[in-house]
Design an enzyme around this catalytic site. Sequence first.
Site, PDB file in Angstrom:
ATOM      1  CG  HIS A  38      -1.999  -1.118   1.037  1.00 37.26           C
ATOM      2  ND1 HIS A  38      -3.110  -1.012   0.229  1.00 37.26           N
ATOM      3  CD2 HIS A  38      -2.018  -2.365   1.567  1.00 37.26           C
ATOM      4  CE1 HIS A  38      -3.793  -2.150   0.284  1.00 37.26           C
ATOM      5  NE2 HIS A  38      -3.144  -2.991   1.081  1.00 37.26           N
ATOM      6  CB  THR A  39       4.368   1.993  -0.373  1.00 37.68           C
ATOM      7  OG1 THR A  39       4.693   0.747  -0.985  1.00 37.68           O
ATOM      8  CG2 THR A  39       4.578   1.880   1.131  1.00 37.68           C
ATOM      9  CD  GLU A 158      -6.327  -4.274 -12.051  1.00 35.84           C
ATOM     10  OE1 GLU A 158      -6.667  -4.792 -10.997  1.00 35.84           O
ATOM     11  OE2 GLU A 158      -5.514  -4.816 -12.832  1.00 35.84           O
ATOM     12  CG  ASP A 170      -0.092  -5.640  -8.572  1.00 39.22           C
ATOM     13  OD1 ASP A 170       0.852  -5.673  -7.751  1.00 39.22           O
ATOM     14  OD2 ASP A 170      -1.286  -5.594  -8.224  1.00 39.22           O
TER      15      ASP A 170
HETATM   16  C1  GLA Z   1      -2.783  -4.461  -5.076  1.00 38.70           C
HETATM   17  C2  GLA Z   1      -2.623  -3.308  -6.040  1.00 38.70           C
HETATM   18  C3  GLA Z   1      -1.212  -2.744  -5.979  1.00 38.70           C
HETATM   19  C4  GLA Z   1      -0.804  -2.414  -4.543  1.00 38.70           C
HETATM   20  C5  GLA Z   1      -1.112  -3.582  -3.616  1.00 38.70           C
HETATM   21  C6  GLA Z   1      -0.906  -3.231  -2.166  1.00 38.70           C
HETATM   22  O1  GLA Z   1      -1.980  -5.523  -5.473  1.00 38.70           O
HETATM   23  O2  GLA Z   1      -2.917  -3.721  -7.362  1.00 38.70           O
HETATM   24  O3  GLA Z   1      -1.116  -1.607  -6.807  1.00 38.70           O
HETATM   25  O4  GLA Z   1      -1.412  -1.238  -4.111  1.00 38.70           O
HETATM   26  O5  GLA Z   1      -2.435  -4.045  -3.758  1.00 38.70           O
HETATM   27  O6  GLA Z   1       0.438  -3.002  -1.913  1.00 38.70           O
END
Ligand code: GLA
Length: 382
Positions: A38-39, A158, A170
């Site tokens: 969540h960064t 997305e 991701d």
């Molecule tokens: C999901 C989101 C990423 C990221 C993570 C948490 O995977 O797609 O962008 O924010 O959660 O780190």
Amino acid sequence: MPNTPPKRLASSLFTATYASRAAVGASAPGRVNLIGEHTDYNAGPVLPFALPRRTVVFAGPSPHWVAVSSRNGAPTRFEPDDAPVGDWTDYLSGVVRVLREMRAAPDGASIAVASSVPQGTGLSSSAALTVAAARALSRLGGRQLSGDAIAEVAYRAETEVVGVRCGRMDQVIAAGARSGHALLFETGAGTMEQVPFPLRVLMVETGVTRHLTAGDYNLRREECEEALQAVRDAGIPAEALADVPGQALTMLVQALPAAHFRRLRHVVTETARTREAAAALAVGDYLRLGALLFDGHASIRDDFESSCAEADLLVASARTHGAWGARLTGAGWGGAVLVLAPGDRMARLKADIVRDFRTAYRRVPVHWETRAAGGLKTEPVP
Ligand code: GLA
């Protein structure tokens, strides 16, 4: 055919469904985030690596848009311009719409997809699909886009079409992973550094899938935006939460509502942990890396409140039985825990963790070992 490699499965599915040979193919991996949770939507660093488990997309020209997946059986027509229908074809629609804007989309396509990335386990099966589809469909549209451009198409698909307000981690790792490495991606500055990551990793799935993840996730993102506003109102001119200096936390605890302060503290401390973890990894200090993983989990559990009881138990068990480190990876509220341990202790540790989980939840958690693999590939059509 559960053990058939996805490349073979996607290609035979294409031939069986469309009675022809595909024109293009591509594949992209799922990922594990070592640390930096969540960064990425707070302009902080992330440290993911790619899995050997991949999603493969084969495509051929067609006047329509039609897709079939080894998981869903029947071919489905979809209209990229329609509102999202709530199934996996929304991801394809998203990719097509962004490619069209770039004049990189074909007029239509027959698509076949197969994957060995588990779904709903926080291992980013959606980015594996969008990144592989963006490469295959742009090739079919006659364009050669770079890995970075593909990651951006997948990210926009997305966020703008499917409606999950994710960060870029991701898609970037699915497109840019290097085998045997984790990727330190500073999302604020946009810089990337490949860090050697030679370890085997144990993955233990909690078996908890939250269909509400998108809702919880988007809510956390809003809380982070509100926390940033409160930080600015308190006189700290931060551009993003990850820029807030650690020393400011003592002062900010008074200025922010309690829950918002906890979200802020997670992002600030996770930012520091992630950079330190990359440095520890670079010199092979796995003890320190592991300690940071344990701290990261505690922060997700207590401050970001995105863990779940099953993950907390797995992490506590890994610690008790002598792992270097463990934490819940991915968006959270379920998914999988990663465990780092010396190779000679892994078999014993695995048995201990599985036994603890089984005692508590009366089921054996799905678990497997893995290591860092490579990213996006163009697949030759067989
Ligand atoms: C999901 C989101 C990423 C990221 C993570 C948490 O995977 O797609 O962008 O924010 O959660 O780190």
